[in-house]
Design a protein around this motif. Structure first.
Motif, PDB file in Angstrom:
ATOM      1  N   MET A   1      16.265 -44.439  69.926  1.00 36.48           N
ATOM      2  CA  MET A   1      17.695 -44.108  69.925  1.00 36.48           C
ATOM      3  C   MET A   1      18.327 -44.588  71.228  1.00 36.48           C
ATOM      4  O   MET A   1      17.818 -44.330  72.316  1.00 36.48           O
ATOM      5  N   THR A   2      19.423 -45.302  71.127  1.00 34.91           N
ATOM      6  CA  THR A   2      20.077 -45.856  72.304  1.00 34.91           C
ATOM      7  C   THR A   2      20.899 -44.785  73.011  1.00 34.91           C
ATOM      8  O   THR A   2      21.209 -43.732  72.456  1.00 34.91           O
ATOM      9  N   GLN A   3      21.285 -45.090  74.252  1.00 31.48           N
ATOM     10  CA  GLN A   3      22.098 -44.157  75.028  1.00 31.48           C
ATOM     11  C   GLN A   3      23.471 -43.959  74.377  1.00 31.48           C
ATOM     12  O   GLN A   3      24.070 -42.887  74.488  1.00 31.48           O
ATOM     13  N   ASP A   4      23.976 -45.000  73.704  1.00 33.97           N
ATOM     14  CA  ASP A   4      25.297 -44.893  73.092  1.00 33.97           C
ATOM     15  C   ASP A   4      25.310 -43.943  71.905  1.00 33.97           C
ATOM     16  O   ASP A   4      26.322 -43.320  71.609  1.00 33.97           O
ATOM     17  N   THR A   5      24.165 -43.837  71.194  1.00 35.03           N
ATOM     18  CA  THR A   5      24.133 -42.977  70.018  1.00 35.03           C
ATOM     19  C   THR A   5      23.899 -41.515  70.368  1.00 35.03           C
ATOM     20  O   THR A   5      24.187 -40.639  69.558  1.00 35.03           O
ATOM     21  N   LEU A   6      23.379 -41.253  71.548  1.00 34.53           N
ATOM     22  CA  LEU A   6      23.113 -39.864  71.943  1.00 34.53           C
ATOM     23  C   LEU A   6      24.378 -39.012  71.983  1.00 34.53           C
ATOM     24  O   LEU A   6      24.402 -37.918  71.414  1.00 34.53           O
ATOM     25  N   PRO A   7      25.468 -39.463  72.646  1.00 33.68           N
ATOM     26  CA  PRO A   7      26.687 -38.641  72.640  1.00 33.68           C
ATOM     27  C   PRO A   7      27.261 -38.454  71.247  1.00 33.68           C
ATOM     28  O   PRO A   7      27.787 -37.386  70.929  1.00 33.68           O
ATOM     29  N   LEU A   8      27.167 -39.489  70.389  1.00 33.14           N
ATOM     30  CA  LEU A   8      27.694 -39.376  69.033  1.00 33.14           C
ATOM     31  C   LEU A   8      26.902 -38.357  68.225  1.00 33.14           C
ATOM     32  O   LEU A   8      27.468 -37.550  67.487  1.00 33.14           O
ATOM     33  N   LYS A   9      25.603 -38.384  68.359  1.00 30.20           N
ATOM     34  CA  LYS A   9      24.774 -37.410  67.659  1.00 30.20           C
ATOM     35  C   LYS A   9      25.023 -36.008  68.210  1.00 30.20           C
ATOM     36  O   LYS A   9      25.103 -35.034  67.445  1.00 30.20           O
ATOM     37  N   GLY A  10      25.167 -35.899  69.527  1.00 33.69           N
ATOM     38  CA  GLY A  10      25.486 -34.609  70.119  1.00 33.69           C
ATOM     39  C   GLY A  10      26.825 -34.078  69.656  1.00 33.69           C
ATOM     40  O   GLY A  10      26.984 -32.882  69.403  1.00 33.69           O
ATOM     41  N   LEU A  11      27.801 -34.978  69.506  1.00 28.90           N
ATOM     42  CA  LEU A  11      29.118 -34.576  69.026  1.00 28.90           C
ATOM     43  C   LEU A  11      29.047 -34.067  67.592  1.00 28.90           C
ATOM     44  O   LEU A  11      29.724 -33.100  67.231  1.00 28.90           O
ATOM     45  N   ALA A  12      28.222 -34.713  66.766  1.00 28.14           N
ATOM     46  CA  ALA A  12      28.067 -34.264  65.383  1.00 28.14           C
ATOM     47  C   ALA A  12      27.478 -32.862  65.323  1.00 28.14           C
ATOM     48  O   ALA A  12      27.946 -31.998  64.567  1.00 28.14           O
ATOM     49  N   ILE A 238      24.603 -33.394  74.992  1.00 26.61           N
ATOM     50  CA  ILE A 238      25.869 -33.663  75.687  1.00 26.61           C
ATOM     51  C   ILE A 238      26.115 -32.733  76.872  1.00 26.61           C
ATOM     52  O   ILE A 238      27.117 -32.875  77.565  1.00 26.61           O
ATOM     53  N   GLY A 239      25.227 -31.749  77.103  1.00 28.56           N
ATOM     54  CA  GLY A 239      25.383 -30.882  78.258  1.00 28.56           C
ATOM     55  C   GLY A 239      26.049 -29.566  77.924  1.00 28.56           C
ATOM     56  O   GLY A 239      26.831 -29.453  76.971  1.00 28.56           O
ATOM     57  N   ALA A 240      25.737 -28.554  78.720  1.00 30.54           N
ATOM     58  CA  ALA A 240      26.248 -27.210  78.467  1.00 30.54           C
ATOM     59  C   ALA A 240      27.759 -27.122  78.644  1.00 30.54           C
ATOM     60  O   ALA A 240      28.456 -26.462  77.867  1.00 30.54           O
ATOM     61  N   THR A 241      28.288 -27.788  79.660  1.00 24.80           N
ATOM     62  CA  THR A 241      29.724 -27.682  79.938  1.00 24.80           C
ATOM     63  C   THR A 241      30.552 -28.305  78.828  1.00 24.80           C
ATOM     64  O   THR A 241      31.522 -27.717  78.351  1.00 24.80           O
ATOM     65  N   ARG A 242      30.176 -29.508  78.388  1.00 24.00           N
ATOM     66  CA  ARG A 242      30.958 -30.160  77.324  1.00 24.00           C
ATOM     67  C   ARG A 242      30.824 -29.409  76.006  1.00 24.00           C
ATOM     68  O   ARG A 242      31.785 -29.287  75.249  1.00 24.00           O
ATOM     69  N   MET A 243      29.637 -28.891  75.726  1.00 25.24           N
ATOM     70  CA  MET A 243      29.467 -28.100  74.513  1.00 25.24           C
ATOM     71  C   MET A 243      30.360 -26.875  74.561  1.00 25.24           C
ATOM     72  O   MET A 243      31.029 -26.518  73.580  1.00 25.24           O
ATOM     73  N   GLY A 244      30.399 -26.223  75.714  1.00 23.70           N
ATOM     74  CA  GLY A 244      31.264 -25.058  75.859  1.00 23.70           C
ATOM     75  C   GLY A 244      32.728 -25.401  75.686  1.00 23.70           C
ATOM     76  O   GLY A 244      33.502 -24.635  75.100  1.00 23.70           O
ATOM     77  N   SER A 245      33.127 -26.569  76.189  1.00 27.15           N
ATOM     78  CA  SER A 245      34.522 -26.980  76.044  1.00 27.15           C
ATOM     79  C   SER A 245      34.874 -27.267  74.588  1.00 27.15           C
ATOM     80  O   SER A 245      35.944 -26.915  74.117  1.00 27.15           O
TER      81      SER A 245
END
Length: 303
Positions: A1-12, A238-245
């Motif tokens: 899995m590439t670095q670019d797909t990690l944020p997208l998967k985390g967002l999902a 995506i990290g605790a802070t962004r998830m919380g936001s």
């Protein structure tokens, strides 16, 4: 899995958690209005989950039977659930829809900074500040208007504190989301079930079987298990802070549905809180600086 797909998967994963959490607020309030008291809600939630997932709990018992998992279960399971269900019993769903996901980013950011060493951007802090203004407006309105909702709102604030600590510890100790979910179920049920059976009043039979079934499915499967897995995966990706936001998006859906479903009143404090939380969410999560840079560096051609 590439670095670019990690944020997208985390967002999902994050958006799935947002949708389930929105339903959790509405279903929990419906249960409190249907004669299900706090102990009944707790027992339905964790009892159903424990029965359904006991084979997996036994399979992962080595990871569950350790002191760190006990701490996570006490904070993110027992303490959080007791606080949040007490809030539903004493405050409207609109207050829950704004306070729970609106205050969580603030608590998560503070604990992430001091406990986990996370550093936040200026945009994140600005978003948190704007959300804080909205939360303060709602709390001030509650405590100065002589409303009977102060106990419920205070319980929601306490629940956010517990969830903030839990989120940061979950990321720091790097438990797999599925194991953490099973651990919370096992710890909370093991500690609460004996107290419920031996000492607390039971009102489950006062509600309809349809309501009990709805609570069992949503609390025991969707909110306790699926939502926890999605939340845990998003925190890791995506990290605790962004998830919380991102959880601050819940008020848009939950509050707009709570008013017609439960015939709840809308107030100025709720309006200020909703607008502030939305602005804080957008500023805290959108790459504002990158967008502004691209705009400033884009050549303009006039025909």
């Amino acid at each position: 899995m590439t670095q670019d797909t990690l944020p997208l998967k985390g967002l999902a994963y994050a958006l799935a958690a947002v949708a389930i959490w929105t339903g959790f607020i509405l279903v929990s309030k419906a249960g409190s209005l249907a004669s299900l008291a706090l102990p009944d809600m707790m027992m339905v939630r964790f009892g159903t989950a424990f029965v359904l997932f006991s084979p997996f709990i036994w399979q992962h018992r080595a990871a569950i039977l350790q002191w760190r998992m006990l701490v996570l279960g006490l904070i993110g399971g027992l303490a959080y659930a007791l606080s949040v269900f007490n809030g539903f019993a004493n405050a409207p769903a609109t207050h829950a829809a704004l306070l729970l996901p609106g205050l969580m980013p603030i608590m998560i950011a503070v604990f992430a900074y001091f406990v986990a060493g996370e550093r936040h951007s200026r945009a994140s802090w600005l978003g948190i500040f704007l959300s804080s203004l909205g939360i303060m407006a709602l709390l001030i309105e509650t405590f100065t208007s002589g409303s009977q909702y102060w106990l419920g709102d205070s319980s929601f604030v306490l629940a956010c504190i517990f969830w903030g600590i839990f989120t940061v510890l979950l990321r720091r100790w790097k438990f797999a989301p599925w194991q953490a979910t099973l651990g919370i179920i096992a710890v909370t049920f093991s500690l609460f079930a004996p107290v419920y059976v031996l000492f607390l009043p039971h009102h489950i039979l006062d509600a309809t079987w349809q309501m009990v079934g709805l609570q069992a499915f949503y609390q025991g499967v969707m909110a306790t298990t699926i939502q926890m897995v999605c939340y845990g995966r998003a925190v890791h990706l995506i990290g605790a802070t962004r998830m919380g936001s991102l959880m601050a998006l819940v008020p848009v859906f939950a509050s707009s549905l709570a008013v017609p479903l439960f015939n709840e009143a809308w107030s100025l404090g709720l309006t200020i809180a909703l607008v502030s939380i939305l602005l804080g969410t957008l500023i805290g999560n959108l790459p504002i600086s990158r967008i502004l840079y691209r705009i400033s560096s884009t050549p303009y051609y006039y025909k």
